[in-house]
Structure formats: C-alpha cells, structure tokens
Design an enzyme around this catalytic site. Structure first.
Site, mmCIF file in Angstrom:
data_model
loop_
_atom_site.group_PDB
_atom_site.id
_atom_site.type_symbol
_atom_site.label_atom_id
_atom_site.label_comp_id
_atom_site.label_asym_id
_atom_site.label_seq_id
_atom_site.Cartn_x
_atom_site.Cartn_y
_atom_site.Cartn_z
ATOM 1 C CG HIS A 251 5.520 8.776 3.492
ATOM 2 N ND1 HIS A 251 6.497 8.006 3.716
ATOM 3 C CD2 HIS A 251 4.207 8.315 3.137
ATOM 4 C CE1 HIS A 251 5.933 6.766 3.147
ATOM 5 N NE2 HIS A 251 4.905 6.896 3.556
ATOM 6 C CG ASP A 252 2.088 7.441 5.735
ATOM 7 O OD1 ASP A 252 1.762 8.689 5.718
ATOM 8 O OD2 ASP A 252 1.865 6.744 4.919
ATOM 9 C CE LYS A 255 -0.928 6.153 7.451
ATOM 10 N NZ LYS A 255 -0.225 4.800 6.208
ATOM 11 C CG HIS A 280 -1.913 10.537 7.033
ATOM 12 N ND1 HIS A 280 -2.853 10.855 6.727
ATOM 13 C CD2 HIS A 280 -1.076 10.466 7.083
ATOM 14 C CE1 HIS A 280 -2.453 9.932 5.813
ATOM 15 N NE2 HIS A 280 -1.256 9.864 5.156
ATOM 16 C CG HIS A 306 2.387 12.444 1.294
ATOM 17 N ND1 HIS A 306 2.042 12.972 2.953
ATOM 18 C CD2 HIS A 306 1.886 10.598 2.098
ATOM 19 C CE1 HIS A 306 1.178 11.433 3.233
ATOM 20 N NE2 HIS A 306 0.736 10.579 3.134
ATOM 21 C CG HIS A 307 -2.439 11.449 1.545
ATOM 22 N ND1 HIS A 307 -2.310 10.293 0.330
ATOM 23 C CD2 HIS A 307 -1.749 10.760 2.425
ATOM 24 C CE1 HIS A 307 -1.618 8.819 1.056
ATOM 25 N NE2 HIS A 307 -1.180 10.025 2.556
ATOM 26 C CG ASP A 349 2.604 6.484 0.468
ATOM 27 O OD1 ASP A 349 3.401 5.270 1.313
ATOM 28 O OD2 ASP A 349 1.890 7.039 0.514
HETATM 29 P P1 C2E Z 1 -1.094 3.607 2.935
HETATM 30 O O1 C2E Z 1 -1.506 2.458 2.704
HETATM 31 O O2 C2E Z 1 0.420 4.115 3.501
HETATM 32 O O3 C2E Z 1 -1.581 3.794 1.922
HETATM 33 C C1 C2E Z 1 -0.212 5.870 0.481
HETATM 34 C C2 C2E Z 1 -1.620 5.530 -0.838
HETATM 35 O O4 C2E Z 1 -1.474 4.646 -1.614
HETATM 36 C C3 C2E Z 1 -3.515 5.860 -0.316
HETATM 37 O O5 C2E Z 1 -3.395 6.828 -0.175
HETATM 38 C C4 C2E Z 1 -4.232 5.508 -1.550
HETATM 39 O O6 C2E Z 1 -3.579 6.715 -2.705
HETATM 40 C C5 C2E Z 1 -2.840 4.319 -2.411
HETATM 41 N N1 C2E Z 1 -3.258 2.963 -2.381
HETATM 42 C C6 C2E Z 1 -3.223 1.976 -1.389
HETATM 43 N N2 C2E Z 1 -3.705 0.956 -1.721
HETATM 44 C C7 C2E Z 1 -4.893 1.401 -2.217
HETATM 45 C C8 C2E Z 1 -5.473 -0.096 -3.095
HETATM 46 O O7 C2E Z 1 -5.749 -0.821 -2.882
HETATM 47 N N3 C2E Z 1 -5.924 0.841 -3.688
HETATM 48 C C9 C2E Z 1 -5.814 1.423 -4.731
HETATM 49 N N4 C2E Z 1 -6.756 2.496 -5.850
HETATM 50 N N5 C2E Z 1 -4.792 2.496 -4.406
HETATM 51 C C10 C2E Z 1 -4.226 2.587 -3.035
HETATM 52 P P2 C2E Z 1 -5.100 7.401 1.184
HETATM 53 O O8 C2E Z 1 -6.071 6.141 -0.069
HETATM 54 O O9 C2E Z 1 -4.656 8.380 0.923
HETATM 55 O O10 C2E Z 1 -4.941 6.325 2.172
HETATM 56 C C11 C2E Z 1 -3.980 6.435 2.981
HETATM 57 C C12 C2E Z 1 -4.140 6.093 3.866
HETATM 58 O O11 C2E Z 1 -4.746 5.831 5.158
HETATM 59 C C13 C2E Z 1 -3.287 4.565 3.639
HETATM 60 O O12 C2E Z 1 -2.142 4.254 3.616
HETATM 61 C C14 C2E Z 1 -3.836 3.843 5.021
HETATM 62 O O13 C2E Z 1 -2.961 3.569 6.397
HETATM 63 C C15 C2E Z 1 -4.987 4.574 4.838
HETATM 64 N N6 C2E Z 1 -5.957 3.224 4.827
HETATM 65 C C16 C2E Z 1 -6.926 3.824 3.051
HETATM 66 N N7 C2E Z 1 -7.909 3.507 2.888
HETATM 67 C C17 C2E Z 1 -7.795 1.981 4.008
HETATM 68 C C18 C2E Z 1 -8.755 1.060 3.804
HETATM 69 O O14 C2E Z 1 -9.474 0.558 3.166
HETATM 70 N N8 C2E Z 1 -7.481 0.780 5.292
HETATM 71 C C19 C2E Z 1 -7.895 0.745 5.935
HETATM 72 N N9 C2E Z 1 -7.870 0.126 7.069
HETATM 73 N N10 C2E Z 1 -7.156 1.706 5.707
HETATM 74 C C20 C2E Z 1 -6.919 2.593 4.347
HETATM 75 FE FE FE Z 2 0.221 8.654 4.195
HETATM 76 FE FE FE Z 3 2.919 5.058 3.063
#
Ligand code: C2E
Ligand code: FE
Ligand code: FE
Ligand code: SIN
Ligand code: SIN
Length: 407
Positions: A251-252, A255, A280, A306-307, A349
């Site tokens: 899925h990712d 990235k 991504h 997936h988003h 995810d």
């Molecule tokens: P990921 O870490 O695989 O997270 C996938 C999805 O899980 C996120 O999509 C979001 O919908 C949810 N998610 C993950 N952590 C949290 C959280 O702490 N709170 C909430 N409410 N939901 C959460 P999203 O937001 O579209 O992010 C996609 C990707 O972007 C993430 O994949 C991560 O790699 C990156 N990302 C998102 N926010 C941050 C951030 O604040 N800092 C960093 N370094 N990366 C981020």
């Molecule tokens: Fe993703």
């Molecule tokens: Fe993921």
C-alpha cells in the site's frame, strides 16, 4: 511403496494434475498452504491437518485445517499461531523432517515405546480434540530440498476414524512433491514483495516488514468475512483473498518517491510537507500502470486509493491520468467509487498505524484505537468494514501477535 493405476486411481491422478494447474495460479504462501491442505485432506479423507515450513534450522508452524473444530467460512485465529519445532527425532514432525520419509501412525496414543518420537498431546488437551490416525509426509522440491512437513490427522470412513489407507499412503506423497514446489514459489513471492517494501523501508523506518505483513493479513481476513457475507463463491473468495494480502502489503511503496526530510521527520508535518506526502498514493499507483496481472490491478487500486475516505474528503481524489507530471489532487471519491480493496486497507492501515509507535507519536491503546475507528464509521471508513473488523477482532489480535516488531 507400490502404486497401481486403476481406473479409480486415474480419476484421482487427473484431479491431482488439475489441482497442480490451479496451484500455479495462486501467489501467496498462505493461500497455497490452504489449498494444499484442502486437496490432501480430500485425497485421504482426513478430518484435520497442518503444515510446517522449514525456516532456517527449524520447522515453523504454517497452517492448519480442522473440520471438527472450525469451519471454512469462519475467520480463524488458529492459522496465525506462531511456534517452531526443532528438526530432531523427538517429535513426529521433526522426525519426518530429519528422515525425509513418510510416517504412518494408526493410533497416536499407542506409539510403541521403542520409537524415538512421541506424540505431543498438548494440543488435544487444550482443544478437546482427539487425534488418532496420523499420516506425516515430507514436502520436497524436485531438487530434493525439504521445504516443509505436512501432517494429516484422523482419516474418516462413515463418520468413524480409521487408519490411513494404503491408497492414501501412496497418493498423498505424489501430490506432496508438487506441493513442495508450490510452497517454495509462494515463499519466494512473499520474499520478493518484502524486498520491494524493504527498499522503501530503507528510507521510511515506519514501513517495516512486520507492519506490512500485519496490514496484509488484516486486509485478507476482513475481505474473507466481507465475501462470506456477500455470498461470494468460496473459490472466488480465496483467489481475491490471495491478491488482497499481497497487494495490501504494497500500500505504501509509493513512499519511495517522498524526500527524506519529510519521510524521516521526527515531528508533526507542516501543511506543505503533508501535501507533499499525499503524493505517495500517486507515486504508488504509477508503479502499477502496466497492468499485466490481477495483482497489478489490485495493487493500483490500493496504492492509489487507500487514503480516500468513505464520506469524501480523502486524497488523492479523482484523477484522469496519473502519469501527468503536473496533476492536481482531484475531487474526492466517495463510497463505492472507492474500490472495496482500498476501503479495507484504509481501515487496516489506520488501525495498525494508531497502535504502532511512529517517530512523531506513541502507540495508542487498543481501546483508544477502537473508539477512534468506531467514531469514524460512515465518515472515514465504510461502516460495513468497521462492523466486520470488530467481529473478527480476536483474529486481528492473533495476527498482531504473529507479526511482532523485531526488537
Ligand atoms: P502512516 O504512519 O502509515 O499512517 C497511516 C494513516 O494512519 C494516516 O494517514 C492517518 O490516517 C492514520 N494515523 C497515523 N497516525 C495517526 C495519529 O497519530 N492520529 C490520527 N488521528 N491518525 C493517525 P495520513 O494522515 O494520510 O498520513 C499518511 C502518512 O503520512 C503516514 O503514514 C505517515 O508516514 C505520514 N505522516 C502523517 N502525519 C505525519 C506527521 O505528523 N509526521 C510525520 N513525520 N509523518 C506523518
Ligand atoms: Fe499511505
Ligand atoms: Fe502504512
Ligand atoms: C507463513 O505462513 O507465514 C510461513 C511461511 C513463510 O515463511 O512466509
Ligand atoms: C463494492 O465496491 O462494494 C464491491 C465491488 C468491488 O470493489 O470489488
């Protein structure tokens, strides 16, 4: 062992050949193991069975069937149990792995004391099942490499448990050689996907092998229940379950196209950084633009979508041509405009991301994560998928336990 081709056997032989042909269409190791057990049990009329896979110097439990304890249309935790046995002559499976010979036991509780191996009755005690006849077969490739051991349990005739017949003792090993080759290929397919993921992981420390194995398995089990609920034919269900497990693992992969300073930021992303991160999905979709297989097609559906959110508001939205260099994010997709596979992976995810630690956050408790998912039912997530997820939560936990983060 003697083997004579009678007309009756010829039927069975052509059915074996047909099954080998079918095996070659399956891709993931779990689907292949499921299929092998199904066919071997049909051939021998066995009530139950399991397969162990050679993993370094050990035998790792790989898959189990048991008609008495669980049905095919139920999601089941038992297949995600994680344990290994040493390759030595103390256990039945270990003995067969070290001798590479078929072993026939008529009564597990009457094994003569001069044998090196003993029957481990712990599983019977825990489950209330009674093991009697056992046929244990080494699974080899054509190059005589041992890839695993299959154990068939309790041959049945008119509802009674009987010893495995001479015919089963001859036919099942014939099938087993081809099964060995299929298993070898299934392991290679999964390794290949993990290798692709590792290429991305070198850059994104959150996208670990364990994370993608969990998201793949959660998605496969959610799909399984969705398909049962929608009356999908069981063979069709198994084919799609196979695809979604592998495609969800990818899925990712998009990235890989995101710059390090964003991907590895140990902090919250700025709005501008998050906007870049959204790409991504498009980068992932582009990897599968030349769709030569159903796996490519599903991988495209999942990486790109997936988003997206069930009620709208996700990304990247409707896009006419994902190869255009200067596309802007489209109008959001909604409801069943989002492919089913992507709706499933969306939930898998997020649940896994919430309950895992990330450089920018600590893991959430299960209760907090489940409360979040419940509150997003009909908003972020397809409500039907949310209901299924809660229903199979014990299986979800078994999967998480099997694919733990390596310290
Ligand atoms: P990921 O870490 O695989 O997270 C996938 C999805 O899980 C996120 O999509 C979001 O919908 C949810 N998610 C993950 N952590 C949290 C959280 O702490 N709170 C909430 N409410 N939901 C959460 P999203 O937001 O579209 O992010 C996609 C990707 O972007 C993430 O994949 C991560 O790699 C990156 N990302 C998102 N926010 C941050 C951030 O604040 N800092 C960093 N370094 N990366 C981020
Ligand atoms: Fe993703
Ligand atoms: Fe993921
Ligand atoms: C499993 O089903 O996870 C065992 C086979 C493998 O090494 O992937
Ligand atoms: C659905 O979207 O509800 C099922 C059709 C599919 O995406 O396979």
């Amino acid at each position: 062992m003697e083997f004579q081709a009678t007309p009756h056997n010829n039927d069975k032989l052509s059915s074996i050949l047909k099954n080998i042909e079918e095996l070659n269409h399956l891709k993931d190791i779990d689907t292949i193991l499921d299929k092998i057990l199904f066919e071997a049990r049909q051939l021998s009329n066995a009530d139950a069975g399991s397969i162990f896979i050679v993993d370094e110097q050990k035998l790792r439990f790989g898959y189990v069937h048991n008609d008495t304890l669980f049905k095919e249309d139920e999601s089941n935790e038992a297949i995600y149990v994680d344990f290994t046995l040493p390759v030595n002559d103390k256990s039945i499976v270990g003995y067969v792995a070290s001798t590479c010979d078929t072993l026939v036991i008529d009564d597990a509780y009457q094994i003569p004391s001069d044998r090196p191996y003993t029957f481990n009755d712990m599983y019977d005690h825990k489950s209330g099942y009674t093991t009697k006849s056992i046929l244990t077969i080494p699974l080899m490739t054509f190059h005589d490499k041992l890839v695993g051991v299959m154990q068939l349990i309790n041959a049945k005739e008119d509802g009674r448990i009987i010893p495995f017949s001479k015919e089963s003792q001859a036919l099942v090993p014939l099938f087993a050689n081809n099964a060995g080759v299929a298993i070898d290929r299934g392991i290679m397919n999964r390794e290949m996907i993990l290798r692709m993921v590792r290429m991305a992981e070198l850059r994104d420390p959150t996208e670990t092998g364990a994370h993608v194995l969990r998201v793949g398995a959660y998605s496969a089990e959610i799909y399984h229940q969705w398909a049962i609920k929608h009356g999908i034919d069981i063979q069709e269900m198994k084919r799609k379950k196979d695809l979604i497990r592998l495609a969800a693992m990818l899925h990712d992969v998009g990235k890989v196209g995101i710059p390090d300073k964003i991907l590895k930021k140990p902090d919250k992303l700025s709005d501008q950084e998050f906007n870049e991160m959204k790409w991504h999905t498009v980068y992932g979709g582009r990897l599968f633009i030349n769709q030569t297989s159903n796996l490519d097609k599903m991988s495209m559906d999942i990486t790109l979508n997936h988003h997206e959110r069930w009620a709208g508001g996700g990304y990247p939205g409707r896009i006419n041509d994902i190869m255009m260099p200067e596309i802007t994010m489209g109008d959001p997709k909604k409801v069943d405009e989002i492919p089913l596979s992507a709706r499933i992976v969306a939930l898998a995810d997020v649940f896994d991301a919430l309950t895992s630690s990330r450089s920018y956050k600590s893991p959430w408790s299960d209760d907090d994560a489940m409360e979040k998912i419940e509150s997003e039912s009909g908003k972020h997530f397809d409500p039907e998928i949310v209901t299924i997820f809660f229903k199979i939560f014990p299986v979800i936990k078994a999967i998480r336990n099997k694919y733990r983060e390596q310290a």
